[in-house]
Design a protein around this motif. Structure first.
Motif, PDB file in Angstrom:
ATOM      1  N   HIS A  99     -85.030  -5.173  32.972  1.00 34.66           N
ATOM      2  CA  HIS A  99     -85.936  -5.398  31.844  1.00 34.66           C
ATOM      3  C   HIS A  99     -86.983  -4.297  31.765  1.00 34.66           C
ATOM      4  O   HIS A  99     -87.297  -3.792  30.683  1.00 34.66           O
ATOM      5  N   GLN A 100     -87.533  -3.903  32.917  1.00 28.27           N
ATOM      6  CA  GLN A 100     -88.546  -2.868  32.937  1.00 28.27           C
ATOM      7  C   GLN A 100     -87.957  -1.522  32.508  1.00 28.27           C
ATOM      8  O   GLN A 100     -88.534  -0.804  31.685  1.00 28.27           O
ATOM      9  N   ARG A 101     -86.774  -1.196  33.056  1.00 34.38           N
ATOM     10  CA  ARG A 101     -86.171   0.090  32.728  1.00 34.38           C
ATOM     11  C   ARG A 101     -85.743   0.144  31.264  1.00 34.38           C
ATOM     12  O   ARG A 101     -85.858   1.199  30.617  1.00 34.38           O
ATOM     13  N   ALA A 102     -85.274  -0.968  30.726  1.00 34.94           N
ATOM     14  CA  ALA A 102     -84.881  -0.999  29.317  1.00 34.94           C
ATOM     15  C   ALA A 102     -86.077  -0.703  28.421  1.00 34.94           C
ATOM     16  O   ALA A 102     -85.973   0.048  27.444  1.00 34.94           O
ATOM     17  N   ALA A 103     -87.253  -1.260  28.758  1.00 32.90           N
ATOM     18  CA  ALA A 103     -88.448  -1.038  27.947  1.00 32.90           C
ATOM     19  C   ALA A 103     -88.899   0.410  28.034  1.00 32.90           C
ATOM     20  O   ALA A 103     -89.324   1.007  27.046  1.00 32.90           O
ATOM     21  N   GLU A 104     -88.831   1.011  29.234  1.00 37.25           N
ATOM     22  CA  GLU A 104     -89.255   2.396  29.383  1.00 37.25           C
ATOM     23  C   GLU A 104     -88.277   3.361  28.713  1.00 37.25           C
ATOM     24  O   GLU A 104     -88.680   4.419  28.219  1.00 37.25           O
ATOM     25  N   CYS A 105     -86.999   2.995  28.675  1.00 39.81           N
ATOM     26  CA  CYS A 105     -85.966   3.916  28.210  1.00 39.81           C
ATOM     27  C   CYS A 105     -85.569   3.728  26.751  1.00 39.81           C
ATOM     28  O   CYS A 105     -84.756   4.486  26.226  1.00 39.81           O
ATOM     29  N   GLY A 106     -86.080   2.700  26.065  1.00 41.66           N
ATOM     30  CA  GLY A 106     -85.788   2.560  24.637  1.00 41.66           C
ATOM     31  C   GLY A 106     -84.624   1.663  24.312  1.00 41.66           C
ATOM     32  O   GLY A 106     -83.945   1.876  23.297  1.00 41.66           O
ATOM     33  N   TYR A 107     -84.382   0.648  25.149  1.00 43.97           N
ATOM     34  CA  TYR A 107     -83.302  -0.312  24.912  1.00 43.97           C
ATOM     35  C   TYR A 107     -83.903  -1.710  24.739  1.00 43.97           C
ATOM     36  O   TYR A 107     -84.801  -2.102  25.499  1.00 43.97           O
ATOM     37  N   THR A 108     -83.362  -2.448  23.777  1.00 44.30           N
ATOM     38  CA  THR A 108     -83.797  -3.830  23.554  1.00 44.30           C
ATOM     39  C   THR A 108     -82.570  -4.726  23.531  1.00 44.30           C
ATOM     40  O   THR A 108     -81.618  -4.463  22.786  1.00 44.30           O
ATOM     41  N   MET A 109     -82.591  -5.770  24.344  1.00 43.60           N
ATOM     42  CA  MET A 109     -81.496  -6.735  24.394  1.00 43.60           C
ATOM     43  C   MET A 109     -82.055  -8.105  24.027  1.00 43.60           C
ATOM     44  O   MET A 109     -82.894  -8.650  24.743  1.00 43.60           O
ATOM     45  N   VAL A 110     -81.627  -8.632  22.885  1.00 37.77           N
ATOM     46  CA  VAL A 110     -82.144  -9.903  22.388  1.00 37.77           C
ATOM     47  C   VAL A 110     -80.988 -10.731  21.842  1.00 37.77           C
ATOM     48  O   VAL A 110     -79.884 -10.215  21.621  1.00 37.77           O
ATOM     49  N   PHE A 111     -81.260 -11.996  21.628  1.00 37.99           N
ATOM     50  CA  PHE A 111     -80.332 -12.873  20.932  1.00 37.99           C
ATOM     51  C   PHE A 111     -80.899 -13.120  19.545  1.00 37.99           C
ATOM     52  O   PHE A 111     -82.061 -13.502  19.411  1.00 37.99           O
ATOM     53  N   ASN A 112     -80.104 -12.850  18.526  1.00 42.82           N
ATOM     54  CA  ASN A 112     -80.611 -13.087  17.188  1.00 42.82           C
ATOM     55  C   ASN A 112     -80.643 -14.588  16.896  1.00 42.82           C
ATOM     56  O   ASN A 112     -80.194 -15.401  17.701  1.00 42.82           O
ATOM     57  N   SER A 113     -81.165 -14.932  15.742  1.00 40.96           N
ATOM     58  CA  SER A 113     -81.372 -16.343  15.431  1.00 40.96           C
ATOM     59  C   SER A 113     -80.064 -17.105  15.288  1.00 40.96           C
ATOM     60  O   SER A 113     -80.056 -18.326  15.281  1.00 40.96           O
ATOM     61  N   ARG A 114     -78.940 -16.384  15.222  1.00 36.69           N
ATOM     62  CA  ARG A 114     -77.644 -17.054  15.116  1.00 36.69           C
ATOM     63  C   ARG A 114     -76.929 -17.139  16.452  1.00 36.69           C
ATOM     64  O   ARG A 114     -75.841 -17.674  16.536  1.00 36.69           O
ATOM     65  N   GLY A 115     -77.506 -16.527  17.494  1.00 35.00           N
ATOM     66  CA  GLY A 115     -76.945 -16.683  18.831  1.00 35.00           C
ATOM     67  C   GLY A 115     -76.155 -15.512  19.347  1.00 35.00           C
ATOM     68  O   GLY A 115     -75.695 -15.537  20.487  1.00 35.00           O
TER      69      GLY A 115
END
Length: 771
Positions: A99-115
């Motif tokens: 999570h920390q490395r993704a934020a520093e490196c420009g990556y976002t991993m999320v679940f959209n409102s449809r799953g």
């Protein structure tokens, strides 16, 4: 399981997921040992399988897009295992994205409102193969732990070309990081700025060391003069600073060491105020890499989700501010004004704050369930992004992009328990809901005994899934009164009380949080059901229904003061019906048993009084009175105590006459009420010129409703004037008794008195009589 790619050991990690679906076609083009090559539209996908080899991938599993300087990869919800992760491959090495490395490196991993699982990666992210800031490639691995516990890795090669030119300054507020990239060589550093720089970096022979000699100065309210440091020190604090052929980038997670908070028009901002110093061709350059992102949550007024953004972000604006437009988008697409209107979205600008209002039931609004302090709660969110462009004194154009979705805080939401129990059916029926799609029923506890959904069916209970048009659902439970898990006891008044104690256990996906809803439902059912009378108005008369109840005793029905027997049925023309649980008798309008209370232009009000008498005790068990109003055109009512009411219909007269100009024999007696075709008179038998005649044992009272022709010339006293309209009315009363009532329907004659009129006595039998 260990998966190896080239020489790099790959350890499988995990994260949680929601549910949803996307469709996309795949064609299998090659299959070789442990390698499956698939080619979806616009995406080259290699499947490297270690201990498990999958020969097919469900249609629509992966979807990729190039959008606004970002890679977008969507993985369909039903392909996600219990645990998933992304690894990034660069030059033969595989990098795990924490999570920390993704934020520093420009990556976002999320679940959209449809799953669906969504990966967004900046074109300027770490490990991206960047060719002159125009072509970008990213090789990543999607690692999935399947239901059988095996791990499978799917490498994905993403490739995008620059679709829109870079703005001189681009700011991105992602869900987990802030990023700013600016065009190189913005301005030359002044001598005042150079006091932060260590003199060795100014030597041209050191320039080849590149970024190692760059410095960054952070400004905070407590450090007005700024705090300068080498880039390597900033990187230790979580700041990613890099350069490409044409851009300089600064990126950091939220709540970084050098960030600070301030309020802009009442909206909280997180700000990193920074400048980078670098030298090129014997000159020192300074570039402002400040970034600010809104940190406020969405609010709700009960009907809308409300999001706010300051129009002017003062930490990012220098000199004159010139707005170049703002837009909202959903998923990967900007919304046009027409689309926003169709969705019910509304935007406005008030006191320097941009506001968007979205109806809670609108398309795109997602309701998420939570358990807070062991109670059910909901939050609302919508996957919107916000784009704003402006010019100021320093930058020819700034593009500001916020991917922070609008989310409300948790709001307690007590589920509604609707009690549909009908005691007559001897069945409890309760409905619990409504719930969004992430809530499902796990089990129920009835009478203190936990029961699985399968066990409820085996025990004779019925649990139904009740869907609604808006996508929500509820659960309906039916339990017989007679079931042993339902408690019952006798109470006062001849009733038995049935009590259902039920607890619903409900799951919230995907994390499996559980909440409970407890309820007690009580229903009282008479142990003794007495007979019950009911009345209904019909076009022909009054219908009386007798519901038997469950008591076995003999009764008799009285209509008024007369007992219902076959003689009365024949005299009154009653219609009788006998059903399994009730008995009915219909009384025609002008029949025995009717009482008439009023006659007006609105109709005749009739009343029937019914009494049930217990044959053994001769006591009245139940007395019932029912009133009905019947429309009439013409009627004569001889009321008790010598009062006459007549409703005359003049509509058949040719040419028509005015009813309000009719009179009785005494022309001073005019209608008490009238409309366009009818006149109503009410008078006593000793008034209005009424003529009395003794006929046998009856007194006959006679009068006329008449209309006299109006003459313009002086009338001749020797010529008898004849009325244009005459209606003769008679009431007959027994001598020394005026307490009876009769109903007649008079006969009409336009010019001359009628020779006969049709009379109807109180038994409803018509007979012609001489007038």
């Amino acid at each position: 399981m260990n998966c190896k790619n080239r020489k790099t050991q790959r350890n499988i990690n995990c994260t949680s997921i929601y549910d949803f679906q996307v469709a996309m076609p795949f064609d299998i083009i090659m299959f070789c040992k442990n390698v499956l090559v698939l080619r979806p539209a616009g995406l080259l996908l290699f499947c490297v399988l270690c201990n498990s080899v999958a020969t097919t991938i469900p249609v629509g599993t992966f979807k990729t897009e190039c959008h606004d300087h970002h890679f977008w990869l969507t993985v369909k919800y039903n392909f996600l295992g219990h645990m998933v992760r992304f690894d990034i491959e660069e030059r033969g090495s595989v990098h795990f994205l924490s999570h920390q490395r993704a934020a520093e490196c420009g990556y976002t991993m999320v679940f959209n409102s449809r799953g669906d699982l969504v990966l967004r990666a900046s074109f300027l992210a770490c490990y991206v193969d960047n060719k002159k800031d125009a072509e970008f490639r990213l090789h990543l691995w999607f690692v999935n732990k399947e239901a059988n516990g095996k791990d499978v890795a799917y490498p994905v090669l993403l490739s995008c070309h620059l679709q829109q030119p870079w703005s001189p300054r681009q700011i991105v507020c992602e869900e987990n990081y802030m990023e700013v990239s600016v065009k190189k060589e913005i301005s030359t550093a002044s001598r005042q700025d150079l006091k932060w720089l260590d003199s060795p970096i100014l030597a041209p022979e050191e320039e080849r060391k590149g970024l190692e000699k760059w410095q960054v100065a952070f400004h905070k309210p407590e450090y007005p003069g700024g705090e300068s440091m080498p880039l390597r020190d900033a990187e230790i604090m979580g700041y990613y600073i890099n350069t490409t052929d044409t851009r300089i980038i600064l990126r950091c997670p939220y709540s970084s060491v050098m960030s600070y908070m301030l309020q802009e028009r009442g909206v909280p901002l997180e700000v990193v105020h920074a400048s980078i110093f670098y030298h090129h061709m014997w000159r020192v350059f300074k570039v402002d890499v400040s970034v600010a992102c809104t940190m406020n949550k969405a609010t709700t007024d009960g009907e809308h989700i409300v999001g706010t953004f300051p129009q002017v972000l003062s930490p990012l604006v220098e000199g004159r501010f010139m707005d170049r437009g703002m837009w909202f988008g959903m998923d990967t697409h900007l919304l046009s004004e027409c689309s926003m209107k169709e969705l019910g979205y509304k935007t406005g600008l008030q006191n320097g704050v941009v506001e968007i209002r979205i109806p809670l039931g609108a398309k795109g609004v997602y309701i998420k369930s939570h358990v807070v302090d062991e109670k059910y709660a909901q939050s609302s969110s919508v996957d919107l992004f916000y784009v704003h462009k402006w010019k100021d004194g320093q930058w020819a154009l700034t593009q500001y992009l916020s991917f922070r979705p609008l989310k409300t805080l948790y709001v307690p939401k007590i589920p509604i328990l609707i009690k549909n129990t009908m005691p007559s059916e001897k069945m409890f029926s309760v409905t619990l809901g409504p719930f969004p799609h992430d809530v499902s029923l796990r089990n129920v506890t009835i009478g203190g005994e936990p029961l699985s959904l399968v066990e409820t069916v085996e025990l004779g209970f019925k649990i139904s899934f009740v869907p609604f048009n808006n996508g929500a659902h509820a659960y309906q439970l039916k339990v017989p009164f007679s079931h042993p898990l339902v408690s019952q006891k006798s109470i006062d008044g001849g009733y038995r009380r049935y009590t259902l104690k039920v607890t619903f256990a409900l799951d919230i996906s995907p994390h499996g949080d559980v909440f409970y809803h407890h309820s007690t439902v009580v229903s009282d059912l008479p142990d003794i059901v007495l007979p019950r009378l009911e009345g209904k108005c019909t076009p022909e008369g009054i219908l009386v229904l007798l519901h038997y109840g469950n008591q076995d005793f003999q009764w008799e029905m009285y209509l008024g003061n007369r007992r219902l027997d076959w003689e009365l049925v024949e005299l009154g023309g009653y219609i009788l019906k006998t059903e399994e649980d009730y008995f009915s008798v219909e009384l025609p309008l002008y029949s025995l048993g009717m009482t008439y209370e009023d006659l007006s232009l609105q109709g005749l009000v009739a009343r029937v009084e019914v009494t049930l008498v217990n044959v053994q005790t001769m006591g009245a068990e139940h007395t019932f009175v029912h009133h009905c109003s019947f429309p009439v055109r013409e009627l004569l009512v001889c009321l008790p105590e010598g009062k006459i009411v007549v409703l005359a219909d003049t509509s058949r007269t040719i040419p028509p006459i005015e009813p309000n100009h009719t009179t009785l024999l005494d022309q001073n007696c005019r209608p008490t009420d009238s409309d366009s075709t009818r006149a109503l008179f009410s008078f006593s038998v000793d008034s209005c010129g009424t003529i009395h005649t003794l006929m046998g044992n009856h007194l006959v009272y006679e009068n006329e409703v008449r209309y006299m022709e109006k003459h313009l010339s002086i009338p001749d006293p020797l010529i008898e004037e004849k009325p244009r309209y005459r209606l003769t009315i008679q009431c007959r009363y027994p001598v020394n008794d005026t307490s009876t009532i009769t109903i007649s329907q008079p006969f009409y004659s336009a010019f001359t008195p009628p020779t006969h009129e049709i009379k109807e006595d109180f038994r409803g039998q018509r007979k012609p009589e001489d007038t």
